[in-house]
Design a protein around this motif. Structure first.
Motif, PDB file in Angstrom:
ATOM      1  N   VAL A 151      31.439  11.273  -4.275  1.00 51.78           N
ATOM      2  CA  VAL A 151      30.093  11.785  -4.024  1.00 51.78           C
ATOM      3  C   VAL A 151      30.825  13.370  -4.563  1.00 51.78           C
ATOM      4  CG1 VAL A 151      28.702  12.346  -2.410  1.00 51.78           C
ATOM      5  CG2 VAL A 151      29.442  10.565  -1.868  1.00 51.78           C
ATOM      6  N   MET A 152      31.945  13.676  -4.376  1.00 53.48           N
ATOM      7  CA  MET A 152      32.357  14.549  -5.364  1.00 53.48           C
ATOM      8  C   MET A 152      32.245  14.088  -6.634  1.00 53.48           C
ATOM      9  SD  MET A 152      35.122  16.109  -2.669  1.00 53.48           S
ATOM     10  CE  MET A 152      36.051  17.770  -3.724  1.00 53.48           C
ATOM     11  N   VAL A 153      32.961  12.736  -6.782  1.00 52.01           N
ATOM     12  CA  VAL A 153      33.247  13.045  -8.190  1.00 52.01           C
ATOM     13  C   VAL A 153      31.809  12.523  -9.418  1.00 52.01           C
ATOM     14  CG1 VAL A 153      33.900  11.019 -10.160  1.00 52.01           C
ATOM     15  CG2 VAL A 153      35.842  11.570  -7.896  1.00 52.01           C
ATOM     16  N   LEU A 154      31.343  12.683  -8.512  1.00 52.23           N
ATOM     17  CA  LEU A 154      29.688  12.187  -9.368  1.00 52.23           C
ATOM     18  C   LEU A 154      29.521  13.336  -8.970  1.00 52.23           C
ATOM     19  CD1 LEU A 154      27.330   9.343  -7.735  1.00 52.23           C
ATOM     20  CD2 LEU A 154      29.091   9.196  -9.650  1.00 52.23           C
ATOM     21  N   GLY A 155      28.787  13.902  -8.524  1.00 54.74           N
ATOM     22  CA  GLY A 155      28.544  15.381  -8.618  1.00 54.74           C
ATOM     23  C   GLY A 155      29.295  16.179  -9.665  1.00 54.74           C
ATOM     24  N   ALA A 156      30.886  16.027  -9.493  1.00 52.07           N
ATOM     25  CA  ALA A 156      31.494  17.469 -10.553  1.00 52.07           C
ATOM     26  C   ALA A 156      30.686  16.233 -11.976  1.00 52.07           C
ATOM     27  CB  ALA A 156      32.745  16.839 -10.810  1.00 52.07           C
ATOM     28  N   VAL A 203      29.178  19.012  -4.568  1.00 51.96           N
ATOM     29  CA  VAL A 203      31.038  19.150  -4.768  1.00 51.96           C
ATOM     30  C   VAL A 203      31.061  19.946  -3.533  1.00 51.96           C
ATOM     31  CG1 VAL A 203      32.937  19.167  -6.404  1.00 51.96           C
ATOM     32  CG2 VAL A 203      30.571  18.650  -6.903  1.00 51.96           C
ATOM     33  N   MET A 204      31.052  21.541  -3.325  1.00 54.20           N
ATOM     34  CA  MET A 204      31.892  22.201  -2.782  1.00 54.20           C
ATOM     35  C   MET A 204      31.353  21.934  -1.283  1.00 54.20           C
ATOM     36  SD  MET A 204      30.248  25.570  -4.249  1.00 54.20           S
ATOM     37  CE  MET A 204      31.081  26.399  -5.515  1.00 54.20           C
ATOM     38  N   ILE A 205      30.081  21.469  -1.055  1.00 50.89           N
ATOM     39  CA  ILE A 205      29.676  20.820   0.488  1.00 50.89           C
ATOM     40  C   ILE A 205      31.217  20.057   0.494  1.00 50.89           C
ATOM     41  CG2 ILE A 205      28.130  19.553   2.149  1.00 50.89           C
ATOM     42  CD1 ILE A 205      26.063  21.400   0.491  1.00 50.89           C
TER      43      ILE A 205
END
Lengths: 450, 302
Positions: B14-19, B38-40
């Motif tokens: 999720v974080m990579v996709l968000g970034a 990403v922050m959450i």
């Protein structure tokens, strides 16, 4: 202070956690249905009408009917809307509202029915549970802001902007008012703060038996929290984001059907959440109030939930009371209240509390020199309040000559002033001409010229 | 699989996709949303790694305050305003590349170190002072207290600097509610300008939008009923244009005029179009419509 054991929370098996989660969810939905009807009934009574009476016994199922209606209504989406964000926003608003109740202690230790397992009636507790509540609240703001932005409507955008500015400002005041609680309780976990408030108040070395609720000990913090919780939930008199006279519905103008219902749900759950935080942090949590807490077992087990809900509903009543009483603030007045009054007052109060606490630990208050100094300061303050300053002379307004057309338009006489045509008329003399018009007076002239 | 590993493998994609989404999104608000995600996720990682205080602070400070201010500014600047591609900082690309390479080196070194030596974990550090929060407090307020105070002084200086930069000297006294009320009454006395609120837009059978003027009792337009920007941007409707369709209808109903399908049954004349002109144009368009078998008169459309 006894450091309460948080170990009981980690020991629950998964099915107890599941039961508690479902219980909290169901409680929130039922509480919301109740609160909506309760608000409409109370505000109706305040306005000399009855409120909802038609659906269910005495109208108590009105919000159930409203909810069903909203579920079956058509869900519109404006053409200019940002599709993804428009769909996401209601969830971002409702999910944090529900999540916040995970760390609220609803009652003390209870037995799970039909088993002999002991558990706390609180989904979980964390060492920084109150900070968790603030964090969750700040995610909830996203729902409102994004709803305002994604609708593609000016009213919604203005509502979203207003609410983001408002909630950020009042979150600061709210957080600062909670700092005093942390200082006194020595903890940020909700169940430990509730336990810390059970310590009896000690006045001048004597135990008076009253439990030291922080609403009593930290009255300024409590007042600041109460004000900022109304600002944080966008309720009257601080309901500027949805000021219906200016912005139609504010951020949710373009929403309808189930999406709107989720905003509605989130607003009422947020009201209950901030009330529950106030109860937990300032009003002794699920414990019974002072004279009644002498009765043993009055708030034991599931009875604690009764006290807790009673206090929450009392605070909801305060919300409704405010809505029924106060007109809406103007935006600049509202911001001024937050930034120039609540935040500085909180800061000063926190410094004061920290100083007193530090002094108590260092033993400043036992040395006679400090006590003498403090006594002298208090005496000087009282003296200044009683005898200091100059008394302002009562203003005696000199009776000025009355000009009925001051500035070129007709004005009524004020105070001592008198209509020129009434100058010669004695009061109460019914026989004279009613208008006090004398044939040669200025009134007569004006009558002819106008 | 431990809870920490589970959290990592769930959140990392999720974080990579968000970034990636944050960099690639076209709208600034979408970028901000991806950054928030990403922050959450990062905050939840902190919670999984025995750092609950950092979890709460990450969300309150970064997601709740800083990113919210970003969003606020993006919304204030404009919903659809395009970014300008003029570079105001000279040589920023070179610096960006250099710093990017430095960051990669740092990350590789840090991660490599962690992989080779094995992570220490927070368990021991948390136990030292009886909890994560207490341990952080001991570090921040005892060991690193001067660094902490210096940072706070820096932040306060920055805040005061921002306030000084945006400060404006007030050249004229502030006009409060009372002075404005007095001004309105004075204007009423001197020029006869009505002191109350401005009239609302006109409400007609077919128009009640903000650009519809209200009519005075004598049939003329109340200028104030349409806001000044709208008046300056376009010509507002004249009373004739507003009243023509209904007048035609009334006449038809009264039976003293032949039904004229060109007027009153079609869309109203656009501002500036004369009634007769519009009628002629519509007659032509109606002929073509009939051949297509469509009738777009108002009643059908509604």
């Amino acid at each position: 202070m006894t450091a309460m054991d948080l170990a009981l929370f980690g020991a629950d098996p998964w099915w107890v956690v599941l039961i508690k989660a479902v219980f909290v969810f169901a409680l929130l939905l039922v509480l919301t249905l109740f609160n909506i009807v309760f608000e409409r009934k109370v505000v109706g009574r305040m306005q000399h009408r009855k409120g909802p009476t038609m659906n269910g016994p005495f109208g108590w199922l009105q919000s159930l009917a409203d909810g069903m209606k909203l579920m079956f209504k058509e869900d519109f989406m404006p053409t200019a809307a940002d599709k993804v964000v428009f769909n996401l926003a209601p969830f971002l608003s409702a999910v944090p509202a529900l999540t916040a109740w995970a760390v609220i202690p609803i009652a003390g230790t209870v037995t799970v029915p039909f088993t002999d397992r002991q558990t706390n009636l609180q989904l979980t507790d964390l060492p920084m549970a109150v900070l968790f509540l603030l964090a969750i609240a700040s995610i909830g703001i996203y729902g409102i802001v994004l709803a305002g932005w994604s609708s593609g409507s000016t009213y919604s955008l203005l509502g979203g902007l207003r609410s983001s500015a408002q909630m950020i400002s009042y979150e600061i005041a709210m957080g600062l008012s909670l700092v005093a609680v942390f200082l006194l309780a020595g903890s940020m976990s909700t169940s430990e703060i509730v336990a810390a408030q059970q310590q009896p108040v000690v006045v001048l070395g004597a135990d008076v038996g009253i439990t030291g609720w922080y609403a009593l000990l930290l009255a300024p913090s409590f007042v600041i929290y109460l004000i900022s919780m109304v600002g944080e939930t966008n309720r009257a008199p601080f309901d500027l984001p949805e000021a219906e006279g200016e912005l139609v519905g504010g951020f949710h103008t373009e929403y309808s059907g189930m999406r709107f219902a989720m905003f509605f749900l989130a607003e009422y759950i947020n009201m209950a959440t901030v009330s529950a935080i106030a109860v937990t942090l300032f009003l002794g949590g699920w414990h019974a109030p002072w004279p009644l807490n002498q009765v043993p077992g009055i708030d034991a087990g599931y009875l604690g939930a009764v006290w807790f809900l009673a206090k929450v509903i009392l605070l909801i009543f305060v919300f409704v009371w405010l809505r029924g009483t106060l007109p809406r603030f103007r935006y600049d007045q509202f911001m001024k209240l937050g930034w120039s009054w609540l935040i500085p007052l909180s800061l000063v109060w926190i410094v004061g509390i920290a100083t007193v606490r530090m002094g108590r630990e260092e033993g400043w208050f036992t040395s006679p020199a400090v006590l003498l100094g403090a006594g002298a300061v208090v005496l000087v303050a009282i003296g200044l309040a009683l005898f200091g300053g100059r008394e302002t002379e009562p203003e005696t307004a000199a009776p000025t000559a009355f000009d009925p057309y001051a500035g070129g338009y007709p004005v009524p006489p004020q105070g001592e002033q008198q209509l020129p045509e009434m100058a010669g008329v004695l009061p109460g003399d019914e026989d004279t001409d009613r208008a006090g018009r004398r044939p040669d007076g200025p009134g007569h002239d004006r009558e002819e010229t106008s | 699989m431990s809870g920490q590993e589970l959290a990592f493998w769930l959140l990392a994609p999720v974080m990579v996709l968000g970034a990636v989404g944050m960099v690639l999104a076209r709208k600034a608000v979408h970028s901000a949303l991806c950054l928030a995600a990403v922050m959450i996720c990062l905050a939840i990682q902190y919670a999984a790694l025995d750092a609950p205080f950092l979890f709460a602070v990450q969300i309150i400070v970064y997601t709740g305050a800083i990113l919210m201010l970003f969003l606020f500014v993006v919304m204030l600047v404009g919903v659809d305003s395009d970014d300008s591609f003029v570079e105001t900082l000279r040589g920023q690309r070179v610096f960006a590349v250099v710093l990017g390479i430095g960051l990669v080196v740092l990350l590789v070194a840090g991660l490599g170190n962690a992989v080779v030596t094995g992570p220490v974990g927070l368990t021991e550090a948390n136990a030292q002072y009886g909890g994560n929060v207490q341990g952080l407090a001991a570090l921040v307020f005892v060991r690193w207290v001067w660094a902490f105070e210096a940072t706070s002084a820096l932040l306060i200086t920055a805040a005061v600097g921002a306030m000084v930069l945006t400060h404006r000297e007030r050249l004229v006294p502030r006009r409060d509610q009372r002075t404005r009320a007095a001004e309105r009454i004075r204007a009423y006395a001197e020029t006869g300008r009505h002191p109350g609120p401005m009239p609302t837009p006109g409400v007609f059978a077919r128009h009640n939008a903000v650009d519809t003027p209200a009519l005075l009792p004598d049939g003329s337009v109340a200028e104030d009923s349409v806001s000044a920007p709208l008046r300056s941007r376009s010509r507002i409707r004249t009373p004739e244009e507003l009243l023509a369709p209904m007048a035609q209808r009334h006449a038809e109903i009264a039976g003293d005029r032949q039904p004229d399908p060109a007027v009153g049954h079609q869309r109203d004349p656009r501002p500036g179009e004369s009634v007769a002109e519009q009628g002629a144009a519509l007659k032509a368009s109606q002929r073509t419509q009939r051949t297509r078998g469509e009738d777009l008169s108002d009643e059908e459309r509604i």
